[in-house]
Design an enzyme around this catalytic site. Structure first.
Site, short mmCIF file in Angstrom:
data_model
loop_
_atom_site.label_atom_id
_atom_site.label_comp_id
_atom_site.label_asym_id
_atom_site.label_seq_id
_atom_site.Cartn_x
_atom_site.Cartn_y
_atom_site.Cartn_z
CE LYS A 1 82.51 40.72 109.58
NZ LYS A 1 83.15 40.75 110.89
CE1 TYR B 1 84.74 46.00 111.66
CE2 TYR B 1 85.90 44.71 113.31
CZ TYR B 1 84.88 44.83 112.39
OH TYR B 1 84.01 43.79 112.19
P1 FBP Z 1 79.92 39.70 115.60
O1 FBP Z 1 78.77 39.60 114.64
O2 FBP Z 1 79.83 38.67 116.68
O3 FBP Z 1 80.08 41.09 116.13
O4 FBP Z 1 81.23 39.36 114.77
C1 FBP Z 1 81.72 40.23 113.80
C2 FBP Z 1 83.19 40.51 114.04
O5 FBP Z 1 83.72 41.36 113.05
C3 FBP Z 1 84.04 39.27 114.17
O6 FBP Z 1 84.47 38.82 112.93
C4 FBP Z 1 85.15 39.76 115.06
O7 FBP Z 1 85.65 38.75 115.87
C5 FBP Z 1 84.47 40.74 115.94
O8 FBP Z 1 83.33 41.21 115.27
C6 FBP Z 1 85.35 41.91 116.28
O9 FBP Z 1 84.70 42.59 117.30
P2 FBP Z 1 85.24 43.89 117.95
O10 FBP Z 1 84.35 44.99 117.40
O11 FBP Z 1 85.02 43.69 119.40
O12 FBP Z 1 86.68 44.06 117.57
#
Ligand code: FBP
Length: 257
Positions: free
Chosen positions: A170, A139
């Site tokens: 992911k 991310y």
């Molecule tokens: P969701 O499907 O609820 O969005 O979960 C996916 C995820 O990657 C989780 O594994 C993680 O806790 C969350 O999203 C991280 O979210 P953010 O984008 O707020 O950091």
């Protein structure tokens, strides 16, 4: 990798949000990890993603029918500086808890990316010595990242996962259907799993999933869109129809009627 896939595709259920976001995502049902574990088992997910504390207290490795993925690092959303996610569980503990794979978040663009890159690369080496695959949540975030949802940035995220040894990346989807094909190409032999995000309407979630699968991605790792849904098993069947059975959005929607 096959232990968390079916015909080269995968549908994972994520339940690490209690650490990442706090209990704000939960209601009286899904605050209980047993509720989500039941969805994972009844829905025959390819795996459930948990932090080690929840796994230790709720996941019974001898009787569970859903494979386990342990998220090895984590952070809260309380700290507002550039994100850094530190390791909170060792691979040996994850394996003892029954993990078939491990996950780790990297925030490229954060001023702390060097630390996460170093720790991640080390854990890939260890995980592969144990013979277990690694999923990198990649991310791009932090003050140096102009637009974390531009196709160029997401493609870079996918490539970073490949470069650092991830078996799966992911990443987030940005609704750029044509551009996302380039993102998937950028991930090379690392399989692309797309994160769910905040809860969407049934139609939007299924259309998004349909599009994502057509770009060549390998599946979804979804949390809130399932365990916040009032019919989580019906929505699971609808997603599986699209991911594994190549069904149309309209056909998949019939599971929810
Ligand atoms: P969701 O499907 O609820 O969005 O979960 C996916 C995820 O990657 C989780 O594994 C993680 O806790 C969350 O999203 C991280 O979210 P953010 O984008 O707020 O950091």
């Amino acid at each position: 990798m096959q232990k968390i896939m079916h015909n080269e595709k995968s549908l994972l259920i994520a339940y690490d949000q209690g650490l990442e976001h706090g209990p704000t995502d939960f209601n009286l049902n899904n605050i209980n990890p047993d509720y989500v574990l039941k969805i994972a088992e009844k829905g025959k997910y390819n795996a459930i993603i948990l932090h080690h504390g929840i796994a230790e207290k709720y996941y019974d490795k001898h009787n569970a029918t859903v494979p386990l993925i342990i998220k090895l690092n984590g952070k809260t959303n309380l700290v507002k500086s550039d994100p850094v996610s530190n390791q909170v569980c060792s691979i040996s503990r994850a394996v003892k808890l029954g993990a078939e794979a491990v996950g780790y978040t990297i925030y490229p663009g954060s001023e702390f990316e060097h630390k996460m890159f170093k720790d991640f690369s080390k854990l890939v080496e260890t995980a592969h010595t144990y013979g277990i695959p690694v999923i990198a949540w990649v991310y791009p975030r932090g003050k140096f990242v102009q637009d974390n949802l531009s196709t160029e940035t997401i493609a870079y995220a996918a490539r970073i996962g490949l470069e650092l040894g991830a078996d799966f990346v992911k990443i987030n989807y940005n609704n750029d259907f044509e551009g996302f094909k380039w993102v998937v190409k950028s991930a090379g032999k690392a399989k692309v799993l797309v994160a769910g995000g905040p809860k969407l309407s049934d139609q939007d979630l299924l259309q998004r999933t349909y599009d994502i699968m057509k770009t060549g991605a390998s599946g979804l790792a979804v949390g809130r869109n399932i365990w916040q849904h009032e019919k989580p098993l019906e929505m699971t069947r609808a997603l599986k129809d699209i991911i594994f059975n190549n069904k149309s959005v309209n056909d998949a929607l019939k599971n929810l009627k």
